[in-house]
Design an enzyme around this catalytic site. Structure first.
Site, short mmCIF file in Angstrom:
data_model
loop_
_atom_site.label_atom_id
_atom_site.label_comp_id
_atom_site.label_asym_id
_atom_site.label_seq_id
_atom_site.Cartn_x
_atom_site.Cartn_y
_atom_site.Cartn_z
N THR A 1 -10.75 -8.80 -9.23
CA THR A 1 -12.10 -9.22 -8.83
C THR A 1 -13.02 -8.02 -8.70
OG1 THR A 1 -11.24 -9.14 -6.59
CG2 THR A 1 -11.46 -11.32 -7.59
N ASP A 2 -12.46 -6.81 -8.50
CA ASP A 2 -13.33 -5.65 -8.21
C ASP A 2 -14.30 -5.38 -9.36
OD1 ASP A 2 -11.24 -4.63 -9.78
OD2 ASP A 2 -10.88 -2.88 -8.53
N LEU B 1 0.90 0.41 -5.56
CA LEU B 1 0.58 0.67 -4.15
C LEU B 1 -0.45 1.79 -4.02
CD1 LEU B 1 4.24 0.51 -2.77
CD2 LEU B 1 2.52 -1.31 -2.79
N GLU C 1 -11.04 9.65 -10.18
CA GLU C 1 -10.13 8.86 -11.01
C GLU C 1 -10.82 8.39 -12.30
OE1 GLU C 1 -6.92 6.46 -9.77
OE2 GLU C 1 -7.41 6.64 -7.65
N ASP D 1 -9.10 0.58 -4.59
CA ASP D 1 -8.04 1.44 -4.04
C ASP D 1 -8.62 2.50 -3.11
OD1 ASP D 1 -6.63 -0.05 -5.83
OD2 ASP D 1 -6.31 1.58 -7.26
P1 ADP Z 1 -0.52 3.88 -8.65
O1 ADP Z 1 -1.81 4.41 -8.13
O2 ADP Z 1 -0.48 2.39 -8.65
O3 ADP Z 1 0.67 4.45 -7.97
P2 ADP Z 1 -1.44 5.21 -11.01
O4 ADP Z 1 -0.97 5.21 -12.42
O5 ADP Z 1 -2.84 4.84 -10.73
O6 ADP Z 1 -0.41 4.31 -10.19
O7 ADP Z 1 -1.24 6.65 -10.39
C1 ADP Z 1 0.01 7.33 -10.51
C2 ADP Z 1 -0.26 8.77 -10.86
O8 ADP Z 1 -0.87 9.44 -9.73
C3 ADP Z 1 0.99 9.57 -11.12
O9 ADP Z 1 1.42 9.43 -12.46
C4 ADP Z 1 0.53 11.00 -10.82
O10 ADP Z 1 -0.15 11.54 -11.92
C5 ADP Z 1 -0.45 10.77 -9.69
N1 ADP Z 1 0.25 11.01 -8.42
C6 ADP Z 1 0.75 10.09 -7.57
N2 ADP Z 1 1.37 10.67 -6.51
C7 ADP Z 1 1.27 12.00 -6.72
C8 ADP Z 1 1.72 13.17 -6.01
N3 ADP Z 1 2.42 13.07 -4.87
N4 ADP Z 1 1.43 14.37 -6.54
C9 ADP Z 1 0.76 14.49 -7.67
N5 ADP Z 1 0.30 13.45 -8.38
C10 ADP Z 1 0.56 12.22 -7.93
MG MG Z 2 -3.72 4.07 -9.03
#
Ligand code: ADP
Ligand code: MG
Length: 368
Positions: free
Chosen positions: A18-19, A111, A146, A158
């Site tokens: 919805t966002d 998440l 992002e 988010d």
């Molecule tokens: P979600 O936000 O649902 O977990 P996303 O694909 O939006 O999935 O984001 C995941 C990405 O965020 C990872 O592939 C990484 O690049 C980055 N990320 C998540 N946690 C970390 C962390 N602790 N350190 C560095 N990058 C991170």
């Molecule tokens: Mg994400």
């Protein structure tokens, strides 16, 4: 001097896809989060590091930072550097910094591990450099990190949740006005908790499917002469559906409009303290995402079915779909059995055993 800020991941209680339609969503912060530690670097270079495995530290110059969106380098570092680049673009003086992130939000589970990173870094840098960013600015910077640096077309949900949620409350997000309202959600008072089950499924085509849904929604809004589908009210839905020749567009419209309505009703029930009453709305949301919006996968559907059979008051996929996690509203004492039932059903179906935890609405970004 260094400052440390912790920003949480989130689950979306209800209001999915919805966002970007100018609609409504109702996320809450989970206990898992990312802590960002930021200080001035001793030399001239920026230095970023993460405790995530298999990631080497990254050092870069001011010129490297300026060229960030088009450059190479590890993807994770874009999440950490993204807020710095955005602030620089907005005219702030960003000195050489040392930024270290440490997160326990599982990545790619739906998440919002990514929002936890950008929101903790944005908040910490704002604090360290005394930028005095307003709540709207913090949100805009984290979201642009992002959108513009990573290139992830997130709709802002988010980052809103990670920045603005509070303990014991859900966050009613209105994407037509980009405003939020904290709504009390005292689940524990009714002996309830939220069980999160991560199917561990990560679909590589999720990005393409997400983009296709967005395009379909925009096309439907254009046919209906609306700025966005969120502007369509339930009373006008039948007439709108009659005007759409494309079946796929009609299904998308039905999902978005009915989902907005479910979000409104969920918020009303929570405000009235009728927490158990929201269960059926969660389950209806899942059906709509499965049948009309078509973003579920068999693992998500099986998890929801099994959790409901195990006594959950309601259950639905959460996040963008095509894998990721399911949430269920359960009586506190039943969470372990419901999770075990899901693991058993997954075993029978030949799926990987899912991960799970329970959570209550937790704190948004704060100084650690
Ligand atoms: P979600 O936000 O649902 O977990 P996303 O694909 O939006 O999935 O984001 C995941 C990405 O965020 C990872 O592939 C990484 O690049 C980055 N990320 C998540 N946690 C970390 C962390 N602790 N350190 C560095 N990058 C991170
Ligand atoms: Mg994400």
């Amino acid at each position: 001097m260094t400052v440390r800020w912790r920003a949480p991941g989130r689950v979306n209680l209800i209001g999915e896809h919805t966002d970007y339609n100018g609609g409504l969503a109702l996320p809450f912060a989970i206990e898992h989060g990312c802590t960002a530690e930021v200080g001035l670097a001793p030399g001239r270079d920026l230095h970023v590091a993460t405790s995530a495995q298999e990631a080497d530290d990254v050092r870069l110059t001011a010129a490297d930072l300026a060229a960030l969106p088009g450059s190479d380098g590890p993807v994770w570092a874009r999440y950490v550097l993204g807020p710095l680049w955005v602030l620089r673009e907005r005219g702030y003086d960003v000195p050489p910094l040392e930024v270290r992130v440490d997160s326990d939000v599982p990545s790619g589970s739906g998440l919002s591990s990514s929002a936890a990173v950008v929101c903790s870094v944005t908040s910490a840098v704002d604090d360290l450099l005394e930028l005095g960013l307003s709540p709207d600015d913090l949100l805009a910077v984290a979201r642009a990190a992002e959108n513009d640096v990573v290139g992830a077309p997130t709709g802002g949900l988010d980052q809103m949740a990670s920045l603005r949620c509070r303990v014991g409350e859900v966050l009613l997000c209105d994407f037509a006005t980009t405003t939020t309202e904290n709504v009390p959600a005292d689940l524990a008072a009714d002996g309830l908790t939220v069980l999160v089950v991560d199917t561990l499924v990560r679909h590589s085509h999720a990005d393409g499917e997400y983009a296709a849904r967005r395009r379909g929604c925009e096309a439907a809004a254009a046919v209906l002469g609306l700025p966005a589908l969120g502007a369509l009210r339930t009373d006008d839905l039948a007439a709108a559906l009659a005007r759409l020749e494309d079946d796929e567009q009609a299904r998308y419209v039905r999902h978005v409009v009915s989902e907005d309505d479910r979000v409104r009703r969920t918020a009303e029930l929570l405000r009235a303290g009728r927490t158990a009453g929201i269960g059926s709305l969660l389950t209806a949301s899942h059906a709509s995402l499965r049948d009309d919006f078509r973003v579920t996968v068999p693992e998500l559907d099986l998890a929801v079915e099994t959790l409901l059979a195990a006594g959950a008051l309601g259950a639905r996929m959460t996040g963008g779909g095509f894998g990721g996690s399911v949430i269920a509203l359960v009586e506190e004492g039943r969470a372990t059995d419901a999770a075990a039932a899901t693991a058993e059903a997954f075993g029978r179906a030949g799926y990987r055993s899912p991960a799970w935890f329970t959570t209550l609405p937790s704190a948004g970004a704060r100084r650690a």
